[in-house]
Design an enzyme around this catalytic site. Structure first.
Site, PDB file in Angstrom:
ATOM      1  N   TRP A  17      -6.056  -3.312  -3.956  1.00  0.00           N
ATOM      2  CA  TRP A  17      -6.967  -4.167  -4.735  1.00  0.00           C
ATOM      3  C   TRP A  17      -7.166  -5.512  -4.060  1.00  0.00           C
ATOM      4  O   TRP A  17      -8.123  -6.216  -4.336  1.00  0.00           O
ATOM      5  CB  TRP A  17      -6.436  -4.388  -6.154  1.00  0.00           C
ATOM      6  CG  TRP A  17      -6.302  -3.130  -6.949  1.00  0.00           C
ATOM      7  CD1 TRP A  17      -5.146  -2.496  -7.259  1.00  0.00           C
ATOM      8  CD2 TRP A  17      -7.357  -2.343  -7.521  1.00  0.00           C
ATOM      9  NE1 TRP A  17      -5.409  -1.357  -7.984  1.00  0.00           N
ATOM     10  CE2 TRP A  17      -6.758  -1.242  -8.168  1.00  0.00           C
ATOM     11  CE3 TRP A  17      -8.756  -2.457  -7.552  1.00  0.00           C
ATOM     12  CZ2 TRP A  17      -7.485  -0.260  -8.826  1.00  0.00           C
ATOM     13  CZ3 TRP A  17      -9.482  -1.479  -8.214  1.00  0.00           C
ATOM     14  CH2 TRP A  17      -8.849  -0.401  -8.839  1.00  0.00           C
ATOM     15  N   ARG A  22       6.012   2.146   8.849  1.00  0.00           N
ATOM     16  CA  ARG A  22       6.410   1.680   7.516  1.00  0.00           C
ATOM     17  C   ARG A  22       6.143   2.768   6.485  1.00  0.00           C
ATOM     18  O   ARG A  22       5.329   3.661   6.707  1.00  0.00           O
ATOM     19  CB  ARG A  22       5.564   0.461   7.102  1.00  0.00           C
ATOM     20  CG  ARG A  22       5.825  -0.799   7.839  1.00  0.00           C
ATOM     21  CD  ARG A  22       5.069  -1.953   7.174  1.00  0.00           C
ATOM     22  NE  ARG A  22       3.622  -1.786   7.273  1.00  0.00           N
ATOM     23  CZ  ARG A  22       2.882  -2.158   8.312  1.00  0.00           C
ATOM     24  NH1 ARG A  22       3.451  -2.731   9.342  1.00  0.00           N
ATOM     25  NH2 ARG A  22       1.579  -1.965   8.313  1.00  0.00           N
ATOM     26  N   ARG A  45      -9.306   0.311  11.589  1.00  0.00           N
ATOM     27  CA  ARG A  45      -9.144  -0.033  13.011  1.00  0.00           C
ATOM     28  C   ARG A  45      -9.912   0.934  13.911  1.00  0.00           C
ATOM     29  O   ARG A  45     -10.496   0.546  14.914  1.00  0.00           O
ATOM     30  CB  ARG A  45      -7.658  -0.027  13.394  1.00  0.00           C
ATOM     31  CG  ARG A  45      -6.977  -1.351  13.073  1.00  0.00           C
ATOM     32  CD  ARG A  45      -5.484  -1.223  13.154  1.00  0.00           C
ATOM     33  NE  ARG A  45      -4.972  -0.407  12.077  1.00  0.00           N
ATOM     34  CZ  ARG A  45      -3.783   0.174  12.078  1.00  0.00           C
ATOM     35  NH1 ARG A  45      -2.998   0.067  13.121  1.00  0.00           N
ATOM     36  NH2 ARG A  45      -3.385   0.867  11.034  1.00  0.00           N
ATOM     37  N   HIS A 101     -13.521   5.130   6.907  1.00  0.00           N
ATOM     38  CA  HIS A 101     -13.137   5.903   5.720  1.00  0.00           C
ATOM     39  C   HIS A 101     -13.976   7.184   5.636  1.00  0.00           C
ATOM     40  O   HIS A 101     -13.469   8.245   5.308  1.00  0.00           O
ATOM     41  CB  HIS A 101     -13.313   5.076   4.446  1.00  0.00           C
ATOM     42  CG  HIS A 101     -12.465   3.832   4.432  1.00  0.00           C
ATOM     43  ND1 HIS A 101     -11.128   3.850   4.755  1.00  0.00           N
ATOM     44  CD2 HIS A 101     -12.758   2.538   4.140  1.00  0.00           C
ATOM     45  CE1 HIS A 101     -10.636   2.610   4.663  1.00  0.00           C
ATOM     46  NE2 HIS A 101     -11.614   1.796   4.301  1.00  0.00           N
ATOM     47  N   ASP A 136      -3.577   6.327   7.538  1.00  0.00           N
ATOM     48  CA  ASP A 136      -3.785   4.942   7.982  1.00  0.00           C
ATOM     49  C   ASP A 136      -4.642   4.878   9.248  1.00  0.00           C
ATOM     50  O   ASP A 136      -4.645   5.801  10.058  1.00  0.00           O
ATOM     51  CB  ASP A 136      -2.409   4.301   8.244  1.00  0.00           C
ATOM     52  CG  ASP A 136      -2.496   2.789   8.299  1.00  0.00           C
ATOM     53  OD1 ASP A 136      -3.516   2.221   7.862  1.00  0.00           O
ATOM     54  OD2 ASP A 136      -1.546   2.173   8.794  1.00  0.00           O
ATOM     55  N   GLU A 180      11.736  14.109   6.127  1.00  0.00           N
ATOM     56  CA  GLU A 180      11.556  13.807   7.542  1.00  0.00           C
ATOM     57  C   GLU A 180      10.333  12.917   7.656  1.00  0.00           C
ATOM     58  O   GLU A 180       9.284  13.213   7.058  1.00  0.00           O
ATOM     59  CB  GLU A 180      11.316  15.098   8.339  1.00  0.00           C
ATOM     60  CG  GLU A 180      12.524  16.001   8.431  1.00  0.00           C
ATOM     61  CD  GLU A 180      13.668  15.394   9.236  1.00  0.00           C
ATOM     62  OE1 GLU A 180      13.395  14.599  10.156  1.00  0.00           O
ATOM     63  OE2 GLU A 180      14.832  15.710   8.937  1.00  0.00           O
ATOM     64  N   LEU A 230      -2.521  25.918  -3.225  1.00  0.00           N
ATOM     65  CA  LEU A 230      -2.052  24.621  -2.708  1.00  0.00           C
ATOM     66  C   LEU A 230      -2.240  23.590  -3.812  1.00  0.00           C
ATOM     67  O   LEU A 230      -3.317  23.523  -4.407  1.00  0.00           O
ATOM     68  CB  LEU A 230      -2.899  24.223  -1.488  1.00  0.00           C
ATOM     69  CG  LEU A 230      -2.724  22.797  -0.946  1.00  0.00           C
ATOM     70  CD1 LEU A 230      -1.347  22.633  -0.292  1.00  0.00           C
ATOM     71  CD2 LEU A 230      -3.820  22.451   0.071  1.00  0.00           C
ATOM     72  N   THR A 252      -1.575   0.425  -4.974  1.00  0.00           N
ATOM     73  CA  THR A 252      -1.647  -0.698  -5.925  1.00  0.00           C
ATOM     74  C   THR A 252      -1.906  -2.011  -5.174  1.00  0.00           C
ATOM     75  O   THR A 252      -2.371  -2.981  -5.765  1.00  0.00           O
ATOM     76  CB  THR A 252      -0.323  -0.826  -6.735  1.00  0.00           C
ATOM     77  OG1 THR A 252       0.781  -0.726  -5.829  1.00  0.00           O
ATOM     78  CG2 THR A 252      -0.197   0.256  -7.779  1.00  0.00           C
TER      79      THR A 252
HETATM   80  C1  FPP Z   1      -6.236   3.438   5.315  1.00  0.00           C
HETATM   81  O1  FPP Z   1      -6.998   2.966   6.391  1.00  0.00           O
HETATM   82  C2  FPP Z   1      -6.988   4.364   4.457  1.00  0.00           C
HETATM   83  C3  FPP Z   1      -7.397   4.106   3.176  1.00  0.00           C
HETATM   84  C4  FPP Z   1      -7.114   2.837   2.495  1.00  0.00           C
HETATM   85  C5  FPP Z   1      -8.151   5.083   2.357  1.00  0.00           C
HETATM   86  C6  FPP Z   1      -8.431   6.405   2.954  1.00  0.00           C
HETATM   87  C7  FPP Z   1      -9.223   7.208   1.996  1.00  0.00           C
HETATM   88  C8  FPP Z   1      -9.854   8.362   2.300  1.00  0.00           C
HETATM   89  C9  FPP Z   1      -9.842   8.973   3.661  1.00  0.00           C
HETATM   90  C10 FPP Z   1     -10.605   9.068   1.212  1.00  0.00           C
HETATM   91  C11 FPP Z   1      -9.673   9.823   0.340  1.00  0.00           C
HETATM   92  C12 FPP Z   1     -10.384  10.400  -0.795  1.00  0.00           C
HETATM   93  C13 FPP Z   1      -9.877  11.308  -1.657  1.00  0.00           C
HETATM   94  C14 FPP Z   1     -10.701  11.780  -2.789  1.00  0.00           C
HETATM   95  C15 FPP Z   1      -8.506  11.812  -1.489  1.00  0.00           C
HETATM   96  P1  FPP Z   1      -7.072   1.393   6.600  1.00  0.00           P
HETATM   97  O2  FPP Z   1      -8.354   0.896   6.043  1.00  0.00           O
HETATM   98  O3  FPP Z   1      -5.829   0.777   6.042  1.00  0.00           O
HETATM   99  O4  FPP Z   1      -7.090   1.293   8.156  1.00  0.00           O
HETATM  100  P2  FPP Z   1      -6.561   0.034   8.987  1.00  0.00           P
HETATM  101  O5  FPP Z   1      -5.065   0.034   8.843  1.00  0.00           O
HETATM  102  O6  FPP Z   1      -7.040   0.374  10.358  1.00  0.00           O
HETATM  103  O7  FPP Z   1      -7.207  -1.176   8.403  1.00  0.00           O
END
Ligand code: FPP
Length: 240
Positions: free
Chosen positions: A69, A191, A24, A37, A20, A204, A132, A66
């Site tokens: 979207w 959360r 931000r 990202h 997460d 944990e 892994l 889910t």
């Molecule tokens: C949450 O940050 C993160 C995501 C919704 C996606 C994270 C995805 C990746 C790092 C790529 C993963 C790829 C593979 C193939 C495993 P947020 O946008 O919710 O951040 P915020 O809470 O600050 O808005």
């Protein structure tokens, strides 16, 4: 925290991450959320690397829920393309390092065909790897997983009185996946957000303020160190 400072005889077998804070982190530096990202990919592969070095056997990450979207269309499209691209770009490297790639989540009409194809290719390529197991939760929701398990149990025609916790566990998306020992959520949110609801009954939980793009190998080892300071009782009294 260096790897040498960890008790290598008590490394969590399965670590699950809620990645997460990408959005931000980006916004805090006046960058578009998508840059967060992109930076998160680096963190993810640092964590994979750290798991390989520490001897973690299972790593599960929440790549798309889910609920995701509901994000703006452009961000959803970005995340889908980004996941697809990472799978294509990184699968050989993961394969060479002995990583087995698996997926959990609903394969419904919302997931584009070409992403499903990439998932199937990555899974097939790496299926014999044993170092892994790296599971990507995509279009995943913990409640949806339980609903899907219940549907499949009902369809199997088993007598209600024969249904036990084991029955449910056997009908989850990946019946082989052990329950996570440690669940890490970055970026200061306390959360669970519908992640691995059934599986984390005794896990944990570790929350850190560090946003995912600033998380990496060292922070993973720090999290493992904090896990090792805790005593797990599983409802009993003696730490067993
Ligand atoms: C949450 O940050 C993160 C995501 C919704 C996606 C994270 C995805 C990746 C790092 C790529 C993963 C790829 C593979 C193939 C495993 P947020 O946008 O919710 O951040 P915020 O809470 O600050 O808005």
């Amino acid at each position: 925290m260096p790897l040498d400072d960890l008790d290598l005889s008590r490394i969590p077998r399965h670590i699950a991450c809620v990645m997460d804070g990408n959005g931000r982190w980006a916004q805090a530096q006046n960058l578009p959320r998508t840059e967060g990202h992109k930076a998160g990919e680096h963190s993810l592969f640092e964590v994979v690397d750290g798991c390989l070095d520490a001897g973690v056997e299972w790593l599960t990450v929440y790549a798309f829920s889910t609920e995701n979207w509901r994000r703006p269309k452009d961000e959803v499209r970005f995340l889908i393309n980004f996941n697809e691209e990472i799978l294509f770009r990184r699968r050989d490297e993961l394969h060479e390092r002995g990583v087995q790639i698996r997926f959990i989540g609903r394969r419904d009409w919302r997931v584009p065909k070409r992403l499903l194809t990439r998932m199937d290719e990555a899974r097939a390529l790496t299926r014999r790897n044993r170092k892994l197991v790296f599971t990507i939760a995509f279009n995943y929701g913990g409640r949806a997983e339980i609903v899907d398990a219940v549907r499949s149990i009902a369809a199997s025609g088993v007598a209600p009185t024969k249904i036990t916790e084991k029955t449910i566990a056997r009908h989850l998306y990946d019946p082989q996946m052990p329950d996570p020992d440690l669940v890490i959520r970055t970026s200061g949110e306390y959360r669970v957000s519908n992640f691995l609801l059934w599986q984390l009954a005794y896990s944990e939980l570790l929350f850190t303020d560090t946003p995912w793009p600033a998380f990496g190998r060292e922070e993973l080892f720090e999290a493992i160190a904090r896990y090792q300071e805790r005593e797990r009782r599983f409802g009993g009294v003696d730490g067993r």
